[in-house]
Design a protein around this motif. Structure first.
Motif, mmCIF file in Angstrom:
data_model
loop_
_atom_site.group_PDB
_atom_site.id
_atom_site.type_symbol
_atom_site.label_atom_id
_atom_site.label_comp_id
_atom_site.label_asym_id
_atom_site.label_seq_id
_atom_site.Cartn_x
_atom_site.Cartn_y
_atom_site.Cartn_z
ATOM 1 N N GLY A 99 0.815 -1.209 0.000
ATOM 2 C CA GLY A 99 0.000 0.000 0.000
ATOM 3 C C GLY A 99 0.847 1.257 0.000
ATOM 4 N N ALA A 100 0.180 2.376 0.245
ATOM 5 C CA ALA A 100 0.882 3.663 0.232
ATOM 6 C C ALA A 100 0.307 4.588 1.300
ATOM 7 C CB ALA A 100 0.747 4.323 -1.143
ATOM 8 N N GLU A 101 1.181 5.365 1.933
ATOM 9 C CA GLU A 101 0.770 6.368 2.895
ATOM 10 C C GLU A 101 0.172 7.568 2.183
ATOM 11 O OE1 GLU A 101 4.070 7.598 5.267
ATOM 12 O OE2 GLU A 101 4.209 5.665 6.292
ATOM 13 N N SER A 102 -0.718 8.239 2.872
ATOM 14 C CA SER A 102 -1.221 9.524 2.419
ATOM 15 C C SER A 102 -1.203 10.449 3.623
ATOM 16 C CB SER A 102 -2.622 9.375 1.818
ATOM 17 O OG SER A 102 -2.997 10.563 1.160
ATOM 18 N N LYS A 110 -2.919 -2.084 -1.576
ATOM 19 C CA LYS A 110 -2.322 -2.386 -2.873
ATOM 20 C C LYS A 110 -3.343 -2.602 -3.978
ATOM 21 C CE LYS A 110 -1.373 -7.349 -2.842
ATOM 22 N NZ LYS A 110 -0.244 -8.288 -2.886
ATOM 23 N N TRP A 111 -4.618 -2.709 -3.619
ATOM 24 C CA TRP A 111 -5.681 -2.852 -4.614
ATOM 25 C C TRP A 111 -6.320 -1.505 -4.940
ATOM 26 C CZ3 TRP A 111 -5.126 -5.885 -0.262
ATOM 27 C CH2 TRP A 111 -4.552 -7.127 -0.496
ATOM 28 N N GLY A 112 -5.804 -0.435 -4.329
ATOM 29 C CA GLY A 112 -6.288 0.906 -4.612
ATOM 30 C C GLY A 112 -7.389 1.395 -3.692
ATOM 31 N N LEU A 113 -7.846 0.551 -2.755
ATOM 32 C CA LEU A 113 -8.900 0.947 -1.834
ATOM 33 C C LEU A 113 -8.308 1.852 -0.758
ATOM 34 C CD1 LEU A 113 -11.930 0.440 -1.322
ATOM 35 C CD2 LEU A 113 -11.242 -1.334 0.273
ATOM 36 N N ASN A 114 -9.028 2.910 -0.426
ATOM 37 C CA ASN A 114 -8.571 3.906 0.538
ATOM 38 C C ASN A 114 -9.103 3.612 1.934
ATOM 39 O OD1 ASN A 114 -7.155 6.178 -1.098
ATOM 40 N ND2 ASN A 114 -8.861 5.437 -2.336
ATOM 41 N N TRP A 115 -8.252 3.874 2.912
ATOM 42 C CA TRP A 115 -8.561 3.618 4.321
ATOM 43 C C TRP A 115 -8.212 4.863 5.117
ATOM 44 C CZ3 TRP A 115 -10.409 -1.198 5.891
ATOM 45 C CH2 TRP A 115 -10.395 -2.180 4.901
ATOM 46 N N GLN A 116 -9.028 5.152 6.124
ATOM 47 C CA GLN A 116 -8.710 6.181 7.117
ATOM 48 C C GLN A 116 -8.545 5.453 8.442
ATOM 49 O OE1 GLN A 116 -11.324 9.735 7.043
ATOM 50 N NE2 GLN A 116 -12.386 8.619 5.423
ATOM 51 N N ILE A 117 -7.342 5.420 8.953
ATOM 52 C CA ILE A 117 -7.085 4.784 10.239
ATOM 53 C C ILE A 117 -7.098 5.909 11.268
ATOM 54 C CG2 ILE A 117 -5.561 3.270 11.546
ATOM 55 C CD1 ILE A 117 -6.799 2.033 8.933
ATOM 56 N N THR A 118 -8.199 6.006 12.008
ATOM 57 C CA THR A 118 -8.513 7.200 12.794
ATOM 58 C C THR A 118 -8.663 6.887 14.281
ATOM 59 O OG1 THR A 118 -9.748 7.973 10.858
ATOM 60 C CG2 THR A 118 -10.092 9.162 12.925
ATOM 61 N N PRO A 119 -7.688 7.271 15.084
ATOM 62 C CA PRO A 119 -7.826 7.091 16.530
ATOM 63 C C PRO A 119 -9.044 7.860 17.061
ATOM 64 C CG PRO A 119 -5.552 7.573 15.948
ATOM 65 C CD PRO A 119 -6.381 7.823 14.724
ATOM 66 N N ARG A 120 -9.744 7.241 17.978
ATOM 67 C CA ARG A 120 -10.940 7.861 18.551
ATOM 68 C C ARG A 120 -10.621 9.198 19.225
ATOM 69 N NH1 ARG A 120 -14.907 3.915 18.186
ATOM 70 N NH2 ARG A 120 -14.113 1.790 18.320
ATOM 71 N N ALA A 139 -2.559 19.779 14.572
ATOM 72 C CA ALA A 139 -1.586 18.697 14.759
ATOM 73 C C ALA A 139 -1.777 17.621 13.688
ATOM 74 C CB ALA A 139 -1.727 18.105 16.155
ATOM 75 N N MET A 140 -3.019 17.233 13.448
ATOM 76 C CA MET A 140 -3.327 16.206 12.453
ATOM 77 C C MET A 140 -2.828 16.602 11.071
ATOM 78 S SD MET A 140 -6.967 15.065 10.833
ATOM 79 C CE MET A 140 -7.008 16.659 10.014
ATOM 80 N N MET A 141 -2.944 17.858 10.726
ATOM 81 C CA MET A 141 -2.575 18.328 9.388
ATOM 82 C C MET A 141 -1.084 18.151 9.094
ATOM 83 S SD MET A 141 -5.312 19.104 7.818
ATOM 84 C CE MET A 141 -4.678 19.990 6.404
ATOM 85 N N THR A 142 -0.272 17.889 10.106
ATOM 86 C CA THR A 142 1.167 17.680 9.900
ATOM 87 C C THR A 142 1.523 16.195 9.789
ATOM 88 O OG1 THR A 142 1.730 17.519 12.260
ATOM 89 C CG2 THR A 142 1.624 19.739 11.284
ATOM 90 N N MET A 143 0.533 15.324 9.910
ATOM 91 C CA MET A 143 0.801 13.881 10.033
ATOM 92 C C MET A 143 0.398 13.086 8.793
ATOM 93 S SD MET A 143 -0.774 13.269 13.822
ATOM 94 C CE MET A 143 -0.274 14.301 15.191
ATOM 95 N N ALA A 150 0.617 12.787 20.232
ATOM 96 C CA ALA A 150 0.646 14.175 19.761
ATOM 97 C C ALA A 150 -0.762 14.777 19.732
ATOM 98 C CB ALA A 150 1.301 14.256 18.383
ATOM 99 N N ILE A 151 -1.749 13.991 19.340
ATOM 100 C CA ILE A 151 -3.137 14.482 19.352
ATOM 101 C C ILE A 151 -3.575 14.735 20.788
ATOM 102 C CG2 ILE A 151 -5.554 13.892 18.856
ATOM 103 C CD1 ILE A 151 -3.900 14.630 16.341
ATOM 104 N N ASP A 152 -3.267 13.802 21.686
ATOM 105 C CA ASP A 152 -3.630 13.990 23.100
ATOM 106 C C ASP A 152 -2.958 15.228 23.680
ATOM 107 O OD1 ASP A 152 -5.317 11.793 23.088
ATOM 108 O OD2 ASP A 152 -3.830 10.442 24.007
#
Length: 158
Positions: A99-102, A110-120, A139-143, A150-152
């Motif tokens: 896969g790839a970071e965004s 790797k199949w092109g599907l997008n994921w948002q891994i989002t801490p509560r 803070a999020m905008m730099t990650m 860092a979010i906490d």
């Protein structure tokens, strides 16, 4: 059984993708693999045509439709996590398997599907509004992958 199923379009790799999701996420499994009863524009009789699976309990179907409709960021799975360890586990599984970071917690498998891994903690900070939301958002905008500590810290700053 749910009256709604998410149908995801793949270029011949639906079964591989579904098995990866089943191995990666809890409450996920492949529940059916169906072969084409005849030739079709991007496949032949006997090829895997559809795959039924669940991702985190959500019913999905993978359709091996061909290359005409690649995945885009217009659709993504958002996965809420409770810790940095859980965030890292999912992020690293997706990115580390071709896969790839965004930006801002988004990654692509790797199949092109997008994921948002989002801490509560991030979702809670944004829902709180005001200065707490502004600090967490900045803070999020730099990650790329979300850093829970860092979010906490941004949430607590005043």
């Amino acid at each position: 059984m749910s009256p709604v199923t998410i149908c995801l379009w793949y270029d011949g790799t639906a079964e591989e993708a579904a098995r990866f999701y089943a191995d990666t996420f809890p409450d996920s499994e492949v529940t059916g693999v169906h072969r084409a009863p005849g030739d079709y524009p991007d496949g032949h009789e006997g090829d895997v045509l559809t795959v039924e699976f669940t991702v985190l309990g959500l019913p999905c179907m993978g359709l091996n439709g061909g290359p005409q409709f690649p995945q885009t960021e217009a659709f993504s799975f958002q996965v809420a996590t409770d810790s940095q360890e859980e965030t890292d586990r999912y992020w690293n599984a997706i990115v580390g398997n071709g896969g790839a970071e965004s930006e801002c917690g988004w990654c692509k498998d790797k199949w092109g599907l997008n994921w948002q891994i989002t801490p509560r903690t991030l979702t809670e900070a944004l829902a709180a509004g005001g200065d707490e939301a502004k600090r967490a958002f900045a803070a999020m905008m730099t990650m790329r992958k979300i850093d829970v500590a860092a979010i906490d810290a941004a949430r607590r700053a005043s």
